[in-house]
Design a protein around this motif. Structure first.
Motif, PDB file in Angstrom:
ATOM      1  N   GLN A  52       0.835  -1.203   0.000  1.00 26.60           N
ATOM      2  CA  GLN A  52       0.000   0.000   0.000  1.00 26.60           C
ATOM      3  C   GLN A  52       0.867   1.251   0.000  1.00 26.60           C
ATOM      4  O   GLN A  52       0.584   2.224  -0.712  1.00 26.60           O
TER       5      GLN A  52
ATOM      6  N   GLU B  14       1.344   4.158  -3.026  1.00 22.46           N
ATOM      7  CA  GLU B  14       1.228   5.597  -2.813  1.00 22.46           C
ATOM      8  C   GLU B  14       2.476   6.329  -3.310  1.00 22.46           C
ATOM      9  O   GLU B  14       2.379   7.393  -3.921  1.00 22.46           O
TER      10      GLU B  14
ATOM     11  N   ARG C  92       2.419   6.350  -7.077  1.00 20.71           N
ATOM     12  CA  ARG C  92       1.426   7.314  -7.561  1.00 20.71           C
ATOM     13  C   ARG C  92       1.989   8.729  -7.492  1.00 20.71           C
ATOM     14  O   ARG C  92       1.849   9.507  -8.438  1.00 20.71           O
ATOM     15  N   ARG C  93       2.635   9.051  -6.378  1.00 16.99           N
ATOM     16  CA  ARG C  93       3.167  10.411  -6.214  1.00 16.99           C
ATOM     17  C   ARG C  93       4.298  10.696  -7.199  1.00 16.99           C
ATOM     18  O   ARG C  93       4.425  11.807  -7.702  1.00 16.99           O
TER      19      ARG C  93
ATOM     20  N   SER D  50      -5.195   7.737  -8.979  1.00 16.56           N
ATOM     21  CA  SER D  50      -4.920   6.770  -7.922  1.00 16.56           C
ATOM     22  C   SER D  50      -5.869   5.583  -7.999  1.00 16.56           C
ATOM     23  O   SER D  50      -5.457   4.425  -7.879  1.00 16.56           O
TER      24      SER D  50
END
Length: 212
Positions: free
Chosen positions: A87, A91, A94-95, A116
């Motif tokens: 997880q 993240e 994605r960033r 996302s």
């Protein structure tokens, strides 16, 4: 434990500045102690590639431990830990990609959420397909990493094993499963207008059949 410390540090790095400030403001040393407002120092920019590598290293160690562990309780804990790390990795990825897409113009919060959600759907579809494909394939044991690039229309641009599992059969099986999923869901229109491809670097592993 170093892995637990990394997990907490990663969560802090990825928290919004407001979340961090609120958390610090709500935890005085003494409940009745009056506080003088403190000037908040700006947070240093997170080195996302470095954080990503640290998370990837933790996932790799977790996968290697799963290959040899036989205790059901320990296997469950390792799986839960792996899920938390994935997880965080999602993240960070994605960033990184949103940051690249924002160089010309910042993405709105709504557009970031759309991206996302789409990214999560891609990864989950791959994971579900791979896990369900392992039934009866106890000889496929190992852990590796895959690199996948998908175009805006859902077609595969690039697909290869970036870190071998040490099991050629497992490597080939995983790539075959991913290819069978093509075409993937096309990019939502608002994403397509800003991004022409999405890259997923994800771990895969198969522990085979564990002896009781």
């Amino acid at each position: 434990m170093k892995s637990l410390a990394l997990h907490r540090w990663a969560l802090l790095c990825l928290a919004s500045p407001a979340m961090v400030l609120n958390a610090s403001a709500e935890s005085p040393r003494n409940a009745g102690e009056s506080r003088v407002p403190q000037k908040q120092e700006p947070r240093a920019e997170v080195d996302l590639p470095k954080l990503r590598q640290q998370l990837a290293d933790q996932i790799e160690r977790s996968d290697q431990a799963l290959l040899v562990e036989t205790s059901p309780e320990k296997i469950q804990r390792l799986d839960e830990r792996r899920g938390q790390l994935l997880q965080l990795l999602d993240e960070v990825d994605r960033r990184i990609q949103v940051g690249a897409a924002s160089r010309s113009a910042p993405l709105s919060k709504a557009l970031e959420k759309t991206y996302s959600d789409y990214y999560k759907r891609l990864r989950e579809r791959i994971e579900v397909a791979f896990d369900s494909s392992l039934a009866g394939k106890d000889s496929l044991v190992g852990a590796g990493w895959m690199h996948l690039s998908i175009s805006a229309d859902g077609r595969i641009e690039d697909l290869h094993v970036s870190a071998s599992s040490g099991n050629t059969g497992l490597n080939e099986h995983f790539l075959r499963v991913v290819r069978q999923l093509e075409p993937f869901e096309a990019f939502p229109p608002e994403i397509r207008a800003r991004i022409d491809h999405i890259v997923i670097d994800t771990p895969f592993r198969s522990v085979g059949k564990k002896s009781p």
